[in-house]
Write a protein that holds these residues in place. Sequence first.
Motif, PDB file in Angstrom:
ATOM      1  N   THR A  11     -20.835  32.139 -53.867  1.00  0.00           N
ATOM      2  CA  THR A  11     -19.770  32.832 -53.136  1.00  0.00           C
ATOM      3  C   THR A  11     -20.275  33.294 -51.777  1.00  0.00           C
ATOM      4  O   THR A  11     -19.590  33.144 -50.759  1.00  0.00           O
ATOM      5  N   LYS A  15     -18.982  31.943 -48.055  1.00  0.00           N
ATOM      6  CA  LYS A  15     -18.469  32.873 -47.048  1.00  0.00           C
ATOM      7  C   LYS A  15     -19.403  33.006 -45.849  1.00  0.00           C
ATOM      8  O   LYS A  15     -19.105  33.761 -44.927  1.00  0.00           O
ATOM      9  N   ALA A  26     -23.141  45.578 -48.238  1.00  0.00           N
ATOM     10  CA  ALA A  26     -22.522  46.012 -49.494  1.00  0.00           C
ATOM     11  C   ALA A  26     -23.174  47.294 -50.019  1.00  0.00           C
ATOM     12  O   ALA A  26     -22.746  47.827 -51.039  1.00  0.00           O
ATOM     13  N   LYS A  49     -18.501  47.019 -57.007  1.00  0.00           N
ATOM     14  CA  LYS A  49     -18.813  47.237 -55.588  1.00  0.00           C
ATOM     15  C   LYS A  49     -18.954  45.897 -54.872  1.00  0.00           C
ATOM     16  O   LYS A  49     -18.445  45.708 -53.776  1.00  0.00           O
ATOM     17  N   ALA A  51     -17.649  42.973 -55.878  1.00  0.00           N
ATOM     18  CA  ALA A  51     -16.337  42.323 -55.860  1.00  0.00           C
ATOM     19  C   ALA A  51     -15.466  42.897 -54.742  1.00  0.00           C
ATOM     20  O   ALA A  51     -14.764  42.155 -54.060  1.00  0.00           O
ATOM     21  N   SER A  52     -15.547  44.189 -54.552  1.00  0.00           N
ATOM     22  CA  SER A  52     -14.779  44.831 -53.486  1.00  0.00           C
ATOM     23  C   SER A  52     -15.272  44.374 -52.118  1.00  0.00           C
ATOM     24  O   SER A  52     -14.467  44.028 -51.245  1.00  0.00           O
ATOM     25  N   TYR A  53     -16.578  44.343 -51.935  1.00  0.00           N
ATOM     26  CA  TYR A  53     -17.161  43.908 -50.659  1.00  0.00           C
ATOM     27  C   TYR A  53     -16.774  42.467 -50.336  1.00  0.00           C
ATOM     28  O   TYR A  53     -16.391  42.149 -49.216  1.00  0.00           O
ATOM     29  N   LEU A  54     -16.862  41.592 -51.335  1.00  0.00           N
ATOM     30  CA  LEU A  54     -16.582  40.170 -51.121  1.00  0.00           C
ATOM     31  C   LEU A  54     -15.091  39.838 -51.246  1.00  0.00           C
ATOM     32  O   LEU A  54     -14.698  38.702 -50.967  1.00  0.00           O
ATOM     33  N   GLU A  55     -14.292  40.802 -51.695  1.00  0.00           N
ATOM     34  CA  GLU A  55     -12.867  40.580 -51.947  1.00  0.00           C
ATOM     35  C   GLU A  55     -12.677  39.356 -52.844  1.00  0.00           C
ATOM     36  O   GLU A  55     -11.995  38.389 -52.503  1.00  0.00           O
ATOM     37  N   CYS A  56     -13.332  39.432 -54.003  1.00  0.00           N
ATOM     38  CA  CYS A  56     -13.284  38.307 -54.945  1.00  0.00           C
ATOM     39  C   CYS A  56     -13.168  38.844 -56.370  1.00  0.00           C
ATOM     40  O   CYS A  56     -13.196  40.052 -56.592  1.00  0.00           O
ATOM     41  N   SER A  57     -13.056  37.939 -57.311  1.00  0.00           N
ATOM     42  CA  SER A  57     -12.981  38.349 -58.716  1.00  0.00           C
ATOM     43  C   SER A  57     -14.387  38.396 -59.319  1.00  0.00           C
ATOM     44  O   SER A  57     -15.344  37.849 -58.756  1.00  0.00           O
ATOM     45  N   ASP A  60     -16.388  35.300 -59.766  1.00  0.00           N
ATOM     46  CA  ASP A  60     -17.029  34.758 -58.578  1.00  0.00           C
ATOM     47  C   ASP A  60     -18.410  35.367 -58.357  1.00  0.00           C
ATOM     48  O   ASP A  60     -19.104  35.025 -57.389  1.00  0.00           O
TER      49      ASP A  60
END
Length: 67
Positions: A11, A15, A26, A49, A51-57, A60
């Motif tokens: 991931t 990105k 992060a 944290k 998942a929030s930083y990467l805006e993913c599930s 991922d």
Amino acid sequence: MKVSYAPLWQTLADKGIGKNQFRIEAKISSSTHTKLVNDKCTTTDTILKIASYLECSISDIIELIKD
């Protein structure tokens, strides 16, 4: 079962984010980063944290592998 963070590294690559950049931005501690690199367990708070930083599930970031 074992934990694998291979999806996290993929991931990040997808990105265009480097591992050190990820750790700093992060706000992941160096000890937690070492756990991730070595496929060691970490807290769900850390996973959230990331998942929030990467805006993913979560899928991922982490996968479970049967022994």
